[in-house]
Write a protein that holds these residues in place. Structure first.
Motif, short mmCIF file in Angstrom:
data_model
loop_
_atom_site.label_atom_id
_atom_site.label_comp_id
_atom_site.label_asym_id
_atom_site.label_seq_id
_atom_site.Cartn_x
_atom_site.Cartn_y
_atom_site.Cartn_z
N GLN A 1 -27.09 -14.03 -22.69
CA GLN A 1 -26.98 -13.04 -21.62
C GLN A 1 -25.60 -12.41 -21.55
OE1 GLN A 1 -28.15 -15.51 -18.25
NE2 GLN A 1 -30.22 -14.62 -18.23
N PHE A 2 -24.58 -13.19 -21.84
CA PHE A 2 -23.20 -12.71 -21.67
C PHE A 2 -22.42 -12.71 -22.99
CE2 PHE A 2 -24.70 -14.20 -17.56
CZ PHE A 2 -24.36 -13.12 -16.74
N GLY A 3 -23.15 -12.62 -24.10
CA GLY A 3 -22.51 -12.60 -25.42
C GLY A 3 -21.54 -11.45 -25.59
N GLY A 4 -21.83 -10.34 -24.92
CA GLY A 4 -20.94 -9.18 -25.01
C GLY A 4 -19.55 -9.49 -24.49
N ASP A 5 -19.46 -10.38 -23.49
CA ASP A 5 -18.17 -10.72 -22.91
C ASP A 5 -17.27 -11.42 -23.93
OD1 ASP A 5 -19.28 -9.67 -20.67
OD2 ASP A 5 -19.47 -11.56 -19.56
N HIS B 1 -31.04 -5.13 -20.16
CA HIS B 1 -29.95 -5.24 -21.13
C HIS B 1 -28.61 -5.45 -20.42
CE1 HIS B 1 -27.70 -4.81 -24.81
NE2 HIS B 1 -27.07 -3.73 -24.38
N SER B 2 -28.57 -6.38 -19.47
CA SER B 2 -27.28 -6.80 -18.93
C SER B 2 -27.44 -8.12 -18.20
CB SER B 2 -26.69 -5.75 -17.98
OG SER B 2 -27.43 -5.70 -16.78
N GLY B 3 -26.53 -9.04 -18.49
CA GLY B 3 -26.43 -10.29 -17.75
C GLY B 3 -27.76 -10.96 -17.49
N ILE B 4 -28.03 -11.22 -16.21
CA ILE B 4 -29.21 -12.01 -15.84
C ILE B 4 -30.53 -11.27 -16.04
CG2 ILE B 4 -28.00 -13.52 -14.22
CD1 ILE B 4 -29.05 -11.71 -11.93
#
Length: 332
Positions: A222-226, A192-195
């Motif tokens: 992968q980076f939708g949280g950003d 549950h983070s990035g790659i």
């Protein structure tokens, strides 16, 4: 019509009567999550705990007319909040700020999760524990180590909530395909983070995307949280979509505990899939049942590209998991 609804709401059988404790109920995720759990008819007792503000959230949410009692608990009442809980959801912790990775949260959130895990192990050792606090790849192993140290670890009852990656995948795929996201089922595996987040697009109806579109889509999942962290401009991270993800996964766990059949959701669990390679935890589809995890599903057929993504995810996961384990060793 009202009488029918009322009858349905107020006739909860023992199998469907569950106490759910939310640890961190006053926060950005905790408040909307508590509201959504109040709407779930399988929740008959909602215990809301936080360092501050939980009684206020409880009073507010308690006015929603569903058949459950709600009580807020202050720091000195953690044991009471947990006692008798069937499901414990942990969204407690600090949110990400712009420029922070989930790993940057580690030092603060690791201590919070460790302390809450100790209380859970002592007061509700048989509860299903659902970890939302980031970085999930490291906080889930922290809970496992604490439960092991207390002699009450049950790998079938510990879950890292990765459902937000699944929701994002459905939404982002639908935007590209021009379809209804409700009908887009995307399995997301790994962590549950990035790659470490690997959406299995080859198992959807969209396996023929051109390379550029596919890679951009995977990166966005992968980076939708950003996107959210940047859009909130320092005022927080994904809270509302995360609350929906947490409520959906908690609902699935409750369905399993109630004996419903074929309840399947991806989750980051103590997994047999890659243990031989040193990956103790891995997210994949699991069937949920009265015992918690009933079956861990294999990944199925992957494209060559997905095989590579999974390989990269596993390498990162090994170090993420180790970080959690080491933290508990050094800070028992």
């Amino acid at each position: 019509m009202l009488s029918k609804i009322a009858t349905r709401s107020f006739s909860s059988t023992a199998a469907n009567a569950h106490k759910v404790a939310v640890l961190g109920a006053g926060g950005g995720i905790g408040q909307p999550l508590s509201l959504l759990l109040k709407l779930n008819h399988k929740v008959t007792d909602l215990a809301l705990y936080d360092l501050r503000g939980a009684p206020g959230v409880a009073a507010d949410v308690s006015h929603v007319p569903t058949n459950s009692t709600v009580k807020g608990y202050n720091p000195d009442q953690l044991a009471e909040a947990l006692t008798g809980a069937d499901v414990i959801v942990i969204p407690a912790g600090v949110p990400r700020k712009p420029g922070m990775t989930r790993d940057d949260l580690f030092n603060t959130n690791a201590s919070i999760v460790r302390d809450l895990a100790k209380a859970a192990a002592e007061n509700a050792p048989n509860a299903a524990v659902l970890v939302i606090s980031n970085p999930v790849n490291s906080t889930v192993p922290i809970v496992a180590e604490v439960f092991k140290s207390k002699g009450v670890y049950n790998p079938k009852k510990l879950f890292g909530v990765t459902t937000l990656d699944v929701l994002r995948a459905s939404r982002f795929v639908s935007e590209i395909a021009g379809t209804n996201p409700v009908n887009e089922k995307v399995t997301v595996v790994g962590g549950h983070s990035g790659i470490t987040i690997v959406p299995l697009l080859s198992q959807t109806n969209h396996k023929d995307l051109d390379t550029e579109t596919r890679d951009a889509l995977i990166h966005r999942i992968q980076f939708g949280g950003d996107e959210v962290v940047q859009a909130k401009d320092g005022a927080g991270s994904a809270t509302l979509s995360m609350a929906q993800a947490g409520a959906r996964f908690a609902g699935a766990v409750l369905d399993g505990l109630s004996g419903e059949k074929d309840v399947i959701e991806p989750s980051f669990v103590d997994s047999p899939l890659f243990k031989s390679e040193g990956v103790e935890f891995f997210s994949s589809k699991v069937t949920l049942g009265v015992e918690g995890v009933k079956t861990v599903h294999p990944l199925g057929e992957l494209s060559n590209h997905e095989e590579e993504l999974v390989k990269t995810a596993k390498e990162t996961l090994i170090s993420n998991i180790k970080k959690g384990v080491e933290f508990v060793k050094q800070n028992p």
